[in-house]
Design a protein around this motif. Structure first.
Motif, PDB file in Angstrom:
ATOM      1  N   ASN A  33      12.523   5.993  49.423  1.00  0.00           N
ATOM      2  CA  ASN A  33      11.216   5.379  49.176  1.00  0.00           C
ATOM      3  C   ASN A  33      10.770   4.694  50.469  1.00  0.00           C
ATOM      4  O   ASN A  33      11.398   4.877  51.520  1.00  0.00           O
ATOM      5  N   ASN A  34       9.715   3.908  50.418  1.00  0.00           N
ATOM      6  CA  ASN A  34       9.182   3.299  51.636  1.00  0.00           C
ATOM      7  C   ASN A  34      10.123   2.272  52.254  1.00  0.00           C
ATOM      8  O   ASN A  34      10.021   1.972  53.452  1.00  0.00           O
ATOM      9  N   PHE A  35      11.013   1.707  51.462  1.00  0.00           N
ATOM     10  CA  PHE A  35      11.966   0.710  51.976  1.00  0.00           C
ATOM     11  C   PHE A  35      13.270   1.377  52.388  1.00  0.00           C
ATOM     12  O   PHE A  35      13.789   1.133  53.475  1.00  0.00           O
TER      13      PHE A  35
ATOM     14  N   SER B 245      17.137   4.560  57.531  1.00  0.00           N
ATOM     15  CA  SER B 245      17.811   3.294  57.210  1.00  0.00           C
ATOM     16  C   SER B 245      18.918   3.443  56.173  1.00  0.00           C
ATOM     17  O   SER B 245      19.741   2.539  56.013  1.00  0.00           O
ATOM     18  N   SER B 246      18.941   4.577  55.457  1.00  0.00           N
ATOM     19  CA  SER B 246      19.916   4.699  54.363  1.00  0.00           C
ATOM     20  C   SER B 246      20.692   6.004  54.352  1.00  0.00           C
ATOM     21  O   SER B 246      21.458   6.257  53.432  1.00  0.00           O
TER      22      SER B 246
ATOM     23  N   VAL C 234      22.038   9.695  53.781  1.00  0.00           N
ATOM     24  CA  VAL C 234      21.859  10.633  52.661  1.00  0.00           C
ATOM     25  C   VAL C 234      21.726   9.905  51.326  1.00  0.00           C
ATOM     26  O   VAL C 234      21.363  10.506  50.323  1.00  0.00           O
ATOM     27  N   ASN C 235      22.017   8.622  51.307  1.00  0.00           N
ATOM     28  CA  ASN C 235      22.024   7.898  50.044  1.00  0.00           C
ATOM     29  C   ASN C 235      20.620   7.653  49.500  1.00  0.00           C
ATOM     30  O   ASN C 235      20.381   7.745  48.302  1.00  0.00           O
ATOM     31  N   GLY C 236      19.669   7.322  50.372  1.00  0.00           N
ATOM     32  CA  GLY C 236      18.376   6.890  49.869  1.00  0.00           C
ATOM     33  C   GLY C 236      18.526   5.527  49.225  1.00  0.00           C
ATOM     34  O   GLY C 236      19.242   4.663  49.732  1.00  0.00           O
ATOM     35  N   GLN C 237      17.895   5.318  48.088  1.00  0.00           N
ATOM     36  CA  GLN C 237      18.042   4.049  47.381  1.00  0.00           C
ATOM     37  C   GLN C 237      19.500   3.863  46.959  1.00  0.00           C
ATOM     38  O   GLN C 237      20.156   4.820  46.534  1.00  0.00           O
ATOM     39  N   PRO C 238      20.035   2.655  47.061  1.00  0.00           N
ATOM     40  CA  PRO C 238      21.443   2.427  46.707  1.00  0.00           C
ATOM     41  C   PRO C 238      21.668   2.529  45.208  1.00  0.00           C
ATOM     42  O   PRO C 238      20.731   2.631  44.413  1.00  0.00           O
ATOM     43  N   SER C 239      22.931   2.520  44.829  1.00  0.00           N
ATOM     44  CA  SER C 239      23.301   2.625  43.413  1.00  0.00           C
ATOM     45  C   SER C 239      22.716   1.465  42.615  1.00  0.00           C
ATOM     46  O   SER C 239      22.617   0.337  43.098  1.00  0.00           O
TER      47      SER C 239
ATOM     48  N   GLU D  73      13.768  -5.505  43.742  1.00  0.00           N
ATOM     49  CA  GLU D  73      12.395  -5.349  44.233  1.00  0.00           C
ATOM     50  C   GLU D  73      12.218  -4.146  45.148  1.00  0.00           C
ATOM     51  O   GLU D  73      11.120  -3.596  45.251  1.00  0.00           O
ATOM     52  N   THR D  74      13.295  -3.741  45.848  1.00  0.00           N
ATOM     53  CA  THR D  74      13.168  -2.628  46.804  1.00  0.00           C
ATOM     54  C   THR D  74      13.400  -1.272  46.152  1.00  0.00           C
ATOM     55  O   THR D  74      13.286  -0.236  46.816  1.00  0.00           O
ATOM     56  N   LEU D  75      13.713  -1.265  44.857  1.00  0.00           N
ATOM     57  CA  LEU D  75      13.993  -0.006  44.158  1.00  0.00           C
ATOM     58  C   LEU D  75      12.757   0.480  43.425  1.00  0.00           C
ATOM     59  O   LEU D  75      11.989  -0.307  42.874  1.00  0.00           O
ATOM     60  N   THR D  76      12.563   1.794  43.394  1.00  0.00           N
ATOM     61  CA  THR D  76      11.408   2.389  42.715  1.00  0.00           C
ATOM     62  C   THR D  76      11.888   3.451  41.723  1.00  0.00           C
ATOM     63  O   THR D  76      12.165   3.154  40.573  1.00  0.00           O
ATOM     64  N   THR D  77      12.014   4.691  42.180  1.00  0.00           N
ATOM     65  CA  THR D  77      12.431   5.786  41.295  1.00  0.00           C
ATOM     66  C   THR D  77      13.831   5.570  40.727  1.00  0.00           C
ATOM     67  O   THR D  77      14.139   6.079  39.643  1.00  0.00           O
TER      68      THR D  77
END
Length: 225
Positions: free
Chosen positions: A157-159, A164-165, A167-172, A209-213
């Motif tokens: 996502n944008n954060f 910055s992350s 292959v993980n993308g948003q963390p668990s 707050e930084t998580l979306t999908t």
């Protein structure tokens, strides 16, 4: 000519995997535990994510997740369920250490060997699944904590960007609830935070707050007798 044939073969393989992925079952995932108590996971809009392959090809992917129990002192008791790749550290195109960032909280908590985890692990369920769990380690009437950690790779996502992350993308994402062994009350698990982005520790970061999908992988998760 040989190169053209190889391209055709690759396209056929990709199309096959896309077809299998697109025709998977979207029914609720169900796991039984705790002497007849039923843990229900209702998949959300993002239960099946998409991973871009090349050109206009992509394939659906289901999340990795693990469920475990702790006592009120935070001591790990047992794993209720874990998806197969995470339990066996069996990843394609992964570094030697595997993917510790996928489910870092669970990976740091568990204190049993992989042979024991095999009993309660499988590929990510695509339909209804029922697993009877031995709960001899739980004391009737005593209060415990149940946790669910879930993650989609490449879920940016944008954060949480690729730079910055990785292959993980948003963390668990971590869900939690307290329950009393033997109780017939309905128990709802709620999201409380996320895991380490690089898998370097097992801490829960209490912010969403930084998580979306990631928040829509699961629609609802609860235990009921």
């Amino acid at each position: 000519m040989k190169k053209f044939g190889l391209v055709i073969l690759v396209l056929v393989i990709v199309c096959f995997f896309c077809y299998v992925s697109c025709n998977s079952n979207d029914k609720n995932e169900q796991l039984t535990l705790l002497n007849g108590k039923l843990l229900t996971i209702e998949p959300g809009d993002h239960w099946q994510g998409r991973m871009k392959l090349f050109l206009f090809f992509s394939m659906r992917k289901t999340p990795q997740f693990a469920i475990w129990i702790e006592n009120n002192q935070g001591d790990y008791i047992s794993t209720v369920f874990a998806t197969g790749k995470s339990a066996k550290n069996n990843w394609q195109s992964a570094p030697k250490e595997g993917r510790p960032e996928t489910l870092p909280v669970w990976n740091h908590k568990r204190q049993i060997n992989l042979d024991q985890i095999d009993i309660v692990s499988s590929a990510t369920p695509k339909g209804a699944v029922n697993i009877q769990i031995d709960n001899n380690s739980l004391i009737e009437g005593q209060e415990y904590n149940i946790y669910l950690e879930i993650n989609h790779s490449f879920d940016y996502n944008n954060f949480w960007t690729e730079s910055s992350s990785g292959v993980n993308g948003q963390p668990s994402l971590i869900y939690h609830a307290k329950f009393a062994a033997g109780s017939t009350d309905k128990v709802n698990l709620i999201p409380i935070g996320h895991g380490s982005i690089d898998g370097s520790n097992g801490n829960i970061v209490n912010e969403l707050e930084t998580l979306t999908t990631a928040l829509t992988i699961i629609k609802d998760v609860y235990m009921v007798k």
